[in-house]
Write a protein that holds these residues in place. Sequence first.
Motif, PDB file in Angstrom:
ATOM      1  N   GLU A 267      -1.865  53.975  68.229  1.00 17.00           N
ATOM      2  CA  GLU A 267      -1.649  55.403  68.431  1.00 17.00           C
ATOM      3  C   GLU A 267      -2.162  56.152  67.203  1.00 17.00           C
ATOM      4  N   GLU A 268      -3.015  57.147  67.423  1.00 17.69           N
ATOM      5  CA  GLU A 268      -3.470  57.986  66.318  1.00 17.69           C
ATOM      6  C   GLU A 268      -2.346  58.942  65.946  1.00 17.69           C
ATOM      7  N   MET A 269      -1.914  58.890  64.689  1.00 16.47           N
ATOM      8  CA  MET A 269      -0.776  59.686  64.261  1.00 16.47           C
ATOM      9  C   MET A 269      -1.191  60.931  63.475  1.00 16.47           C
ATOM     10  N   VAL A 270      -2.060  60.760  62.456  1.00 17.24           N
ATOM     11  CA  VAL A 270      -2.465  61.901  61.621  1.00 17.24           C
ATOM     12  C   VAL A 270      -3.955  61.782  61.321  1.00 17.24           C
ATOM     13  N   ARG A 271      -4.724  62.773  61.753  1.00 18.97           N
ATOM     14  CA  ARG A 271      -6.170  62.756  61.496  1.00 18.97           C
ATOM     15  C   ARG A 271      -6.458  63.245  60.072  1.00 18.97           C
ATOM     16  N   GLY A 272      -7.515  62.706  59.477  1.00 19.45           N
ATOM     17  CA  GLY A 272      -7.925  63.126  58.147  1.00 19.45           C
ATOM     18  C   GLY A 272      -7.409  62.242  57.031  1.00 19.45           C
ATOM     19  N   VAL A 273      -6.574  61.250  57.353  1.00 19.42           N
ATOM     20  CA  VAL A 273      -6.096  60.317  56.330  1.00 19.42           C
ATOM     21  C   VAL A 273      -7.167  59.245  56.169  1.00 19.42           C
ATOM     22  N   GLU A 274      -7.860  59.278  55.044  1.00 19.73           N
ATOM     23  CA  GLU A 274      -9.033  58.430  54.834  1.00 19.73           C
ATOM     24  C   GLU A 274      -8.695  57.057  54.266  1.00 19.73           C
ATOM     25  N   GLY A 275      -7.628  56.952  53.519  1.00 19.28           N
ATOM     26  CA  GLY A 275      -7.309  55.680  52.885  1.00 19.28           C
ATOM     27  C   GLY A 275      -5.825  55.577  52.574  1.00 19.28           C
ATOM     28  N   MET A 276      -5.356  54.332  52.409  1.00 14.25           N
ATOM     29  CA  MET A 276      -3.954  54.088  52.103  1.00 14.25           C
ATOM     30  C   MET A 276      -3.842  52.889  51.159  1.00 14.25           C
ATOM     31  N   GLU A 277      -3.148  53.086  50.056  1.00 15.55           N
ATOM     32  CA  GLU A 277      -2.866  52.002  49.124  1.00 15.55           C
ATOM     33  C   GLU A 277      -1.349  51.856  49.002  1.00 15.55           C
ATOM     34  N   ILE A 278      -0.879  50.614  49.034  1.00 17.55           N
ATOM     35  CA  ILE A 278       0.563  50.363  49.023  1.00 17.55           C
ATOM     36  C   ILE A 278       0.902  49.342  47.949  1.00 17.55           C
ATOM     37  N   GLU A 279       1.917  49.658  47.164  1.00 15.18           N
ATOM     38  CA  GLU A 279       2.471  48.727  46.187  1.00 15.18           C
ATOM     39  C   GLU A 279       3.963  48.583  46.459  1.00 15.18           C
ATOM     40  N   TYR A 280       4.533  47.474  45.996  1.00 16.35           N
ATOM     41  CA  TYR A 280       5.893  47.127  46.393  1.00 16.35           C
ATOM     42  C   TYR A 280       6.765  46.844  45.174  1.00 16.35           C
ATOM     43  N   HIS A 281       8.029  47.240  45.294  1.00 14.91           N
ATOM     44  CA  HIS A 281       8.989  47.001  44.212  1.00 14.91           C
ATOM     45  C   HIS A 281      10.002  45.966  44.659  1.00 14.91           C
ATOM     46  N   ARG A 282      10.167  44.928  43.855  1.00 15.42           N
ATOM     47  CA  ARG A 282      11.175  43.912  44.141  1.00 15.42           C
ATOM     48  C   ARG A 282      12.413  44.163  43.298  1.00 15.42           C
ATOM     49  N   SER A 283      13.552  43.918  43.876  1.00 12.62           N
ATOM     50  CA  SER A 283      14.820  44.158  43.189  1.00 12.62           C
ATOM     51  C   SER A 283      14.860  43.408  41.866  1.00 12.62           C
ATOM     52  N   GLY A 284      15.227  44.131  40.815  1.00 12.96           N
ATOM     53  CA  GLY A 284      15.330  43.536  39.488  1.00 12.96           C
ATOM     54  C   GLY A 284      14.058  43.575  38.679  1.00 12.96           C
ATOM     55  N   GLU A 285      12.937  43.969  39.274  1.00 12.71           N
ATOM     56  CA  GLU A 285      11.665  44.038  38.561  1.00 12.71           C
ATOM     57  C   GLU A 285      11.408  45.462  38.067  1.00 12.71           C
ATOM     58  N   ASP A 286      10.568  45.564  37.025  1.00 13.37           N
ATOM     59  CA  ASP A 286      10.273  46.871  36.431  1.00 13.37           C
ATOM     60  C   ASP A 286       8.935  47.438  36.881  1.00 13.37           C
TER      61      ASP A 286
END
Length: 350
Positions: A267-286
């Motif tokens: 399903e197309e949700m939002v037009r014009g979003v060219e890229g996505m980068e994701i980083e993750y935080h684990r509990s207890g990490e800085d």
Amino acid sequence: MIISRDSRRGQFPGSGRRLGGFTLVELMIALVLGLLVIAGVGSVFIANKDAYRTNEALSQVQDASRTAFEFVARDVREAGSNPCGAANVASVLDSPSSDWLDWSQPFRGFDDVTDIDGLPGAGEIGEPVDEHALRLGKAEDSGIALEAVTGPRANITLESATSQISDGDILMVCDADKATIFQTTNYNSNNTTLVHNTGGSYTPGNLTKCLNHPVPQLVSGGNCTTLSPTSYLVVPTNTVWYIGTNAAGTRSLFRSRNFQSTAPVPEEMVRGVEGMEIEYHRSGEDVFETATQVDAVGGGWEQVDAARITLTVRSRGLNPSDPDFGSSTDRERLQRDFSTTIAIRNRLGG
């Protein structure tokens, strides 16, 4: 009497007055001043037009980013949730090999979207065009009530017959203590008994017909399912968020999810979003980590309690021949990066 005119001096004899009119120099000065006024007015008009385009383009990218984050954040916060509020979730599905049938990790990120099966292929609408992706699992209320009983139930019996369930559907039964995912092997819309046996022609099938925990339960004979009187029948879904190609040939934020036994639908949700980068935080990490780094840690995805998402958003094109024609500056699209951090609600510390 004859009146003569002194043409050299431009006046009548004895009058002492020059003839009216502009000299060539005066005319040229007037033209230059007029051009300066026109240029000033024109520059103000162009500046206002450019300001309008800039504001319009900024409004477009801000609205797109705000909408995109709202959609994604809702699924991230609810990852792993179910209407019963049960944290102890297991599955009796027999070794599901598809990402869409795996609920062992209700929150899972990917640095390479091609690692996810079932997404649109080359040339199809929704074809992935960016690397990062996010898969989120949760359960949704089916609206199907179970038969009211006073003690533990041995089978899944519905309050009334329904056409919402078909053979092969993937469902979940849950109460406040536990939740189990299983596959329907036999259901007739004219009755209220829902069968979840082993064997049969449906994929992946059930490893055991027992729905109690721990799973699997290798019990010989009988139906060992024991459910609370307050159990719910709900629908588990997996949703993948990624960047794909839309019908106009440009990029959009896409959501693809399965429902019961149906194939995932993009399903197309939002037009014009060219890229996505994701980083993750684990509990207890800085620090925030990539999906590859989390994968390298045993049980790493169970430790993730937040995700930092950066979206690259571009405004619509200004050229009328562009498929996404709209406002922008200098006949180019305006591009901005937006970031936000979203916590997984049921993994937040007390």
